[in-house]
Design an enzyme around this catalytic site. Sequence first.
Site, PDB file in Angstrom:
ATOM      1  N   ASP A  16       1.643  -3.469  -5.092  1.00 31.45           N
ATOM      2  CA  ASP A  16       1.472  -4.918  -4.947  1.00 31.45           C
ATOM      3  C   ASP A  16       0.814  -5.562  -6.163  1.00 31.45           C
ATOM      4  O   ASP A  16       0.089  -6.550  -6.035  1.00 31.45           O
ATOM      5  CB  ASP A  16       0.665  -5.262  -3.680  1.00 31.45           C
ATOM      6  CG  ASP A  16       1.244  -4.600  -2.451  1.00 31.45           C
ATOM      7  OD1 ASP A  16       2.478  -4.583  -2.343  1.00 31.45           O
ATOM      8  OD2 ASP A  16       0.477  -4.093  -1.619  1.00 31.45           O
ATOM      9  N   LYS A  19       4.724  -6.553  -9.687  1.00 33.51           N
ATOM     10  CA  LYS A  19       5.744  -5.975 -10.577  1.00 33.51           C
ATOM     11  C   LYS A  19       7.045  -6.772 -10.541  1.00 33.51           C
ATOM     12  O   LYS A  19       7.731  -6.870 -11.547  1.00 33.51           O
ATOM     13  CB  LYS A  19       6.058  -4.527 -10.166  1.00 33.51           C
ATOM     14  CG  LYS A  19       4.902  -3.577 -10.353  1.00 33.51           C
ATOM     15  CD  LYS A  19       5.262  -2.173  -9.911  1.00 33.51           C
ATOM     16  CE  LYS A  19       5.399  -2.001  -8.411  1.00 33.51           C
ATOM     17  NZ  LYS A  19       4.172  -2.186  -7.627  1.00 33.51           N
ATOM     18  N   GLY A  43       8.115  -3.847  -1.824  1.00 28.32           N
ATOM     19  CA  GLY A  43       8.333  -5.268  -1.539  1.00 28.32           C
ATOM     20  C   GLY A  43       8.116  -6.037  -2.823  1.00 28.32           C
ATOM     21  O   GLY A  43       6.997  -6.361  -3.173  1.00 28.32           O
ATOM     22  N   HIS A  44       9.195  -6.256  -3.575  1.00 25.12           N
ATOM     23  CA  HIS A  44       9.066  -6.942  -4.865  1.00 25.12           C
ATOM     24  C   HIS A  44       9.454  -8.406  -4.698  1.00 25.12           C
ATOM     25  O   HIS A  44      10.594  -8.724  -4.384  1.00 25.12           O
ATOM     26  CB  HIS A  44       9.933  -6.254  -5.922  1.00 25.12           C
ATOM     27  CG  HIS A  44       9.437  -4.869  -6.250  1.00 25.12           C
ATOM     28  ND1 HIS A  44      10.153  -3.958  -6.964  1.00 25.12           N
ATOM     29  CD2 HIS A  44       8.264  -4.255  -5.954  1.00 25.12           C
ATOM     30  CE1 HIS A  44       9.455  -2.836  -7.093  1.00 25.12           C
ATOM     31  NE2 HIS A  44       8.309  -2.996  -6.476  1.00 25.12           N
ATOM     32  N   GLN A 225       5.665   0.933  -5.705  1.00 21.30           N
ATOM     33  CA  GLN A 225       4.299   1.312  -5.326  1.00 21.30           C
ATOM     34  C   GLN A 225       3.419   1.354  -6.599  1.00 21.30           C
ATOM     35  O   GLN A 225       3.743   0.691  -7.572  1.00 21.30           O
ATOM     36  CB  GLN A 225       4.247   2.633  -4.571  1.00 21.30           C
ATOM     37  CG  GLN A 225       4.869   2.601  -3.189  1.00 21.30           C
ATOM     38  CD  GLN A 225       6.376   2.711  -3.191  1.00 21.30           C
ATOM     39  OE1 GLN A 225       6.929   3.585  -3.823  1.00 21.30           O
ATOM     40  NE2 GLN A 225       7.051   1.825  -2.477  1.00 21.30           N
TER      41      GLN A 225
HETATM   42  P1  IMP Z   1       4.808   4.895   2.962  1.00 24.52           P
HETATM   43  O1  IMP Z   1       5.220   4.780   1.535  1.00 24.52           O
HETATM   44  O2  IMP Z   1       5.484   3.923   3.876  1.00 24.52           O
HETATM   45  O3  IMP Z   1       4.861   6.314   3.462  1.00 24.52           O
HETATM   46  O4  IMP Z   1       3.238   4.504   3.048  1.00 24.52           O
HETATM   47  C1  IMP Z   1       2.230   5.289   2.451  1.00 24.52           C
HETATM   48  C2  IMP Z   1       1.135   4.407   1.861  1.00 24.52           C
HETATM   49  O5  IMP Z   1       1.647   3.713   0.734  1.00 24.52           O
HETATM   50  C3  IMP Z   1       0.592   3.335   2.806  1.00 24.52           C
HETATM   51  O6  IMP Z   1      -0.794   3.141   2.536  1.00 24.52           O
HETATM   52  C4  IMP Z   1       1.357   2.095   2.413  1.00 24.52           C
HETATM   53  O7  IMP Z   1       0.663   0.918   2.740  1.00 24.52           O
HETATM   54  C5  IMP Z   1       1.469   2.315   0.927  1.00 24.52           C
HETATM   55  N1  IMP Z   1       2.628   1.647   0.323  1.00 24.52           N
HETATM   56  C6  IMP Z   1       3.918   2.040   0.371  1.00 24.52           C
HETATM   57  N2  IMP Z   1       4.697   1.182  -0.309  1.00 24.52           N
HETATM   58  C7  IMP Z   1       3.888   0.251  -0.807  1.00 24.52           C
HETATM   59  C8  IMP Z   1       4.117  -0.903  -1.636  1.00 24.52           C
HETATM   60  O8  IMP Z   1       5.230  -1.202  -2.076  1.00 24.52           O
HETATM   61  N3  IMP Z   1       2.990  -1.630  -1.930  1.00 24.52           N
HETATM   62  C9  IMP Z   1       1.757  -1.275  -1.500  1.00 24.52           C
HETATM   63  N4  IMP Z   1       1.506  -0.223  -0.748  1.00 24.52           N
HETATM   64  C10 IMP Z   1       2.557   0.540  -0.406  1.00 24.52           C
END
Ligand code: IMP
Length: 428
Positions: A16, A19, A43-44, A225
């Site tokens: 977040d 990007k 989520g871009h 991420q």
């Molecule tokens: P997962 O990727 O859904 O397995 O989540 C694992 C961890 O990564 C959690 O803490 C999510 O909130 C975090 N996470 C996954 N994708 C994002 C992103 O695009 N932005 C921020 N946090 C993310």
Amino acid sequence: MGSSTNKVVLGLQWGDEGKGKVIDQLAESTDVVVRCQGGANAGHTVVVGGRKTVLHLLPSGILHERATCIIGNGVVVEPKALADELDELSAGGADVASRLLISDRAQLVLPCHKALDAAYEQAKGKGKVGTTMRGIGPAYMDKMARTGLRAGDLADPAWIDRLRAHLVAQNRIIAALGGRPVEVEQAIITLRPYLKRMAPLVADTTAWLHRAAAANKTMMFEGAQGVLLDIDHGTYPYVTSSNTGVGGVITGSGLSHRQLGEVIGVVKAYTTRVGGGPFPVELANETGGKGDEIRRRGGEFGATTGRPRRCGWLDLAAVGFACRLNGVDSIALTKLDILDPETVLPVCVAYELDGKRLDGVPANLNELARVKPIYETLPGWQASTVGVQRWQDLPAKARDYVAFIEKTLGVPVKWIGTGPGREATVCR
Ligand code: IMP
């Protein structure tokens, strides 16, 4: 090939970082945009002409007509999420499917993966990761267990039988965890049209990318991420299930390190984290707390899940660690304007543990929970930077804040975001 023109864009915090906007701007002068890891958990957010688009699975470069977009082999692809996103963009008038290719080596996210994500989280109780529930972790588990199904398998006539057998096998695990097994035949019926739509987009993207490289096409690798969520180097186990740094770009695209080009690290002017896990610079996030104030001002709610993000001051101990891991060449600093009203700006420059200054981020969770941030406090500028486009038009104290970041990290800040729109940017 001229890899000096290629760019890797990585988040250097816990995701977040903003990007989407950086990638969207760079995509303007890029022939090929590649996603290499993660899936629809990303989520871009991109704002063009006041219209907000949130992309989860598709590369953000898709909004530029010039760019061919690649979903690389390291990505986990959910067929329905893909179709929904394509539909949303075509409803807005953009024909993007003709510029999109999906690796035949990319793993599929299946209904059993979402059910497993929920079941594992439930089973973890208080220790849950706080995932996005997009089935990402279980899809990567299947990949590593060598039981996953890949996009290229769709061409195989026996594919549906393999899918059926896989869902049945996964249902046993879901049931053992106390989760909700998938209705196998119904899931197959629901999936079919999405898979059919996806099939024509599937290609050997590794070979395609090597041809593009040989033809001197400019490329951008779009990180998802952030580095502190990396499966190896992040705050394990509170991480995502892929390599979010340059390593993931190489394995997730099939190109070599020679073809990566400049590594741009995206850093938000403060820090946020969503989901569970240690967060040394976290501020009071309950109503009325400083973290809550920044969250409201910065609109810090998950682009994928809508969850409120935890907020804190800028953590250069964590960002410095991320820079070293990835050989970051330059920084894009986002959301500087959100700090406009602050009177003072504490910046964490290192962590201290049991009276000792550390030079990185400890691997051990208990240690990480006990570290104390060492802050240096800078004065706030208390003036609007909203929409500023030239370095000299920023308040002197805002320039000092940026200069402090550069000096502490030893990396130049070449780009500063001063608002959500494309135009609200200082380029240096
Ligand atoms: P997962 O990727 O859904 O397995 O989540 C694992 C961890 O990564 C959690 O803490 C999510 O909130 C975090 N996470 C996954 N994708 C994002 C992103 O695009 N932005 C921020 N946090 C993310």
